[in-house]
Design a protein around this motif. Structure first.
Motif, PDB file in Angstrom:
ATOM      1  N   TYR A 265       0.745  -1.173   0.077  1.00  0.00           N
ATOM      2  CA  TYR A 265      -0.036  -0.023   0.088  1.00  0.00           C
ATOM      3  C   TYR A 265       1.080   1.360  -0.013  1.00  0.00           C
ATOM      4  O   TYR A 265       1.524   1.661   1.129  1.00  0.00           O
ATOM      5  N   LEU A 502      -9.927   4.969   3.407  1.00  0.00           N
ATOM      6  CA  LEU A 502      -8.954   5.251   3.268  1.00  0.00           C
ATOM      7  C   LEU A 502      -8.658   6.303   2.077  1.00  0.00           C
ATOM      8  O   LEU A 502      -7.635   7.143   2.047  1.00  0.00           O
ATOM      9  N   ILE A 530      -3.243   5.480   9.294  1.00  0.00           N
ATOM     10  CA  ILE A 530      -3.649   4.450   8.283  1.00  0.00           C
ATOM     11  C   ILE A 530      -3.611   3.002   8.877  1.00  0.00           C
ATOM     12  O   ILE A 530      -4.647   2.242   8.463  1.00  0.00           O
ATOM     13  N   ILE A 535      -5.291  -1.504   7.765  1.00  0.00           N
ATOM     14  CA  ILE A 535      -4.605  -1.486   6.550  1.00  0.00           C
ATOM     15  C   ILE A 535      -3.899  -2.862   6.075  1.00  0.00           C
ATOM     16  O   ILE A 535      -3.821  -3.162   4.885  1.00  0.00           O
ATOM     17  N   TYR A 538      -6.544  -4.971   4.639  1.00  0.00           N
ATOM     18  CA  TYR A 538      -6.910  -4.665   3.352  1.00  0.00           C
ATOM     19  C   TYR A 538      -5.908  -4.883   2.159  1.00  0.00           C
ATOM     20  O   TYR A 538      -6.121  -5.588   1.189  1.00  0.00           O
TER      21      TYR A 538
END
Length: 553
Positions: A265, A502, A530, A535, A538
């Motif tokens: 990410y 996000l 974050i 995350i 994710y």
């Protein structure tokens, strides 16, 4: 701008990179597929595609140029194929709503055409497939869509990208193979008049060289009006140009990307901090338009036309009020930059597949006939027919001086109005039809449309320039940030609550960091926030989806 249709399609596809879906199984749809294999009325090659004429129904978006029933291409093709259509074509603005109502009521046409992945989403594909409302196609393709099947065999990514987790193919895509099909979105351009005024003959290759050029744009009066009104680099509030600048720091999106087989990410990486630091330096020193994150596209366009901007992103250059192809061809496309955290030039690339464009429903009289009908458009010849129409539509043949044949626009049609003329005879304008797009027309807006074997002495100078720039400055460096994947139902449920939060948070903070409202000293706090938004979960979802895609047979 020339080439606008081609790059508009590229942009549509790029925006759809992270489209999500659910998964399911569908025994009733499989039965439909098996039954279709025995359709004795359908031929397996050539025209017509049916032995006895049939009439089917189609639902498609209308762009407002002409009614489908009046389009010359579709009328001519009906004669070739033996398939006539009853059209239901709501205006594009209402199309998604009308299509959803059709599925809700199950009052469905035989075929759903050119919806694009924003309407016929991956989630819709598998949901409706599971419900038995649309037909899985994989068992029919080899026999009734051999041209498309061949493309899948040549490029395994096509099949991997249109096969849902339940193993079915529920829709056929637009496959882009044109001269600018690698454009992730409109590229960046330099103001050629400014470069000439400053004697710049070599474009920047590093972010430091780029910065130095922007300083010259600001301080050396390149627009020649004796005022310090130059804006070296400008964008509008959507800040599309971020993607190109981020690539100089090794990032291909402001979301996930796969680096080899590992998904990361980007906004929590050191590369992203380096990008923000550079852009903050640009903003603080007056090299990035102070209105970048607030101004409209029209406001930016006005500055471009008024010779105030030296560097900007778009489907084509729009500097200094220049309008002719010759003028626009004087503005060079940027070349990818490198930086201390990314020593090798890289650019985001379009996956060149736009999904959801040909769906056959449970109500189809003959799925096999529908596939035979669409398969022709997956050949260069068929795509040319869909894009340019038949002879004596908007063009005719003339014999050249060397005795060859050339396609020439009819009287009253030239590069300035060819798009409008084309839109009236074919659905291939402003939509994403199922087809092999781009390969058939390297220069679709040329004053003279010529066969591939013939040189074009009168073609659009700008189109040729943009294509040449693309071949040198984009094609060698592109990499798709993340492949077109499908998520399972459970994965969808996990990421949906995270994704929007996000995106909103990252883009808000990006603007704050760049403009200095938020000190870069707080970047670690930004990363911590974050991480507190799940995350890791994710990224794991996208890692699992990537692994499935990468390992698909």
């Amino acid at each position: 701008m020339k080439l606008s249709k081609a790059v508009r399609v590229a942009a549509i596809t790029a925006v759809s990179l992270l489209a999500l879906t659910a998964c399911g199984t569908n025994k009733s749809a499989d039965t439909t597929t098996t039954k279709a294999k025995t359709d004795s009325n359908v031929t397996t090659e050539g025209f017509p595609v049916v032995k006895k004429e049939i009439t089917m129904s189609m639902m498609a978006p209308n762009m407002g140029f002409a009614e489908y029933k009046d389009m010359l291409v579709l009328k001519d093709y009906a004669k070739k194929t033996g398939i006539n259509w009853k059209y239901n074509t709501p205006p594009q603005a209402d199309y998604a709503t009308k299509l959803n109502l059709a599925f809700a009521s199950q009052d469905l046409p035989d075929v759903i055409y050119a919806s694009g992945t924003s309407v016929m989403t991956p989630a819709n594909e598998t949901t409706y497939g599971k419900q038995g409302l649309i037909v899985p196609l994989e068992g029919l393709l080899k026999k009734y869509a051999p041209n498309f099947y061949k493309l899948m065999q040549e490029d395994p990514n096509i099949k991997k990208s249109i096969t849902t987790p339940d193993g079915h193919i529920y829709s056929l895509p637009m496959i882009q193979r044109g001269a600018t099909s690698n454009w992730y979105l409109g590229p960046m351009w330099y103001n050629g008049a400014w470069l000439k005024k400053l004697g710049v003959t070599e474009l920047p290759k590093t972010v430091d060289e780029f910065y130095d050029l922007m300083v010259r744009f600001k301080n050396e009066d390149p627009n020649g009006n004796g005022k310090k009104d130059e804006i070296p680099y400008a964008d509008q509030k959507d800040f599309w140009s971020r993607t190109w600048i981020m690539s100089a720091f090794g990032m291909l999106s402001n979301d996930v990307q796969n680096n080899g087989d590992k998904v990361v990410y980007n906004p929590i990486t050191k590369n992203y901090k380096a990008y923000l630091t550079f852009m903050n330096k640009m903003y603080k020193n007056g090299l990035l338009d102070k209105n970048t994150f607030t101004q409209s596209g029209d406001q930016l366009t006005a500055k471009l036309k008024n010779s105030q901007v030296g560097f900007a992103q778009g489907y084509g250059p729009g500097f200094n009020g220049e309008t002719t192809p010759e003028q626009n061809a004087q503005n060079p496309m940027w070349q990818p930059l490198t930086s201390s955290v990314s020593k090798k030039a890289v650019l985001p690339g379009n996956p060149r597949i736009n999904r959801g464009n040909f769906v056959i429903t449970k109500n189809a009289k003959s799925p096999a006939a529908a596939l035979r009908w669409v398969d022709y458009f997956y050949t260069p010849e068929g795509a040319t027919f869909l894009g340019q129409g038949p002879e004596n539509g908007i063009w005719h043949y003339e014999t050249t001086a060397d005795g060859d044949k050339a396609k020439v626009y009819n009287k009253g049609i030239d590069a300035s109005n060819a798009g409008e003329a084309t839109a009236k005879i074919t659905p291939n304008y402003g939509t994403t039809p199922p087809m092999l797009a781009g390969e058939e027309m390297k220069d679709p807006y040329a004053n003279t449309i010529l066969e591939k074997k013939t040189d074009d002495p009168t073609g659009d100078v700008y189109s040729k320039f943009a294509i040449s720039e693309t071949e040198k400055k984009i094609d060698p460096y592109v990499r798709v940030p993340y492949p077109l994947v499908y998520l399972t139902n459970d994965e969808q449920d996990l990421v949906s609550p995270i994704a929007n939060d996000l995106k909103t948070y990252v883009q808000q903070m990006e603007a704050k960091f760049i403009t200095g409202v938020e000190p870069l000293a707080n970047f670690d706090k930004f990363v911590s926030t974050i991480k507190g938004m799940n995350i890791d979960q994710y990224v794991k979802v996208y890692q699992d989806a990537y692994d499935r895609w990468n390992n698909a047979k």
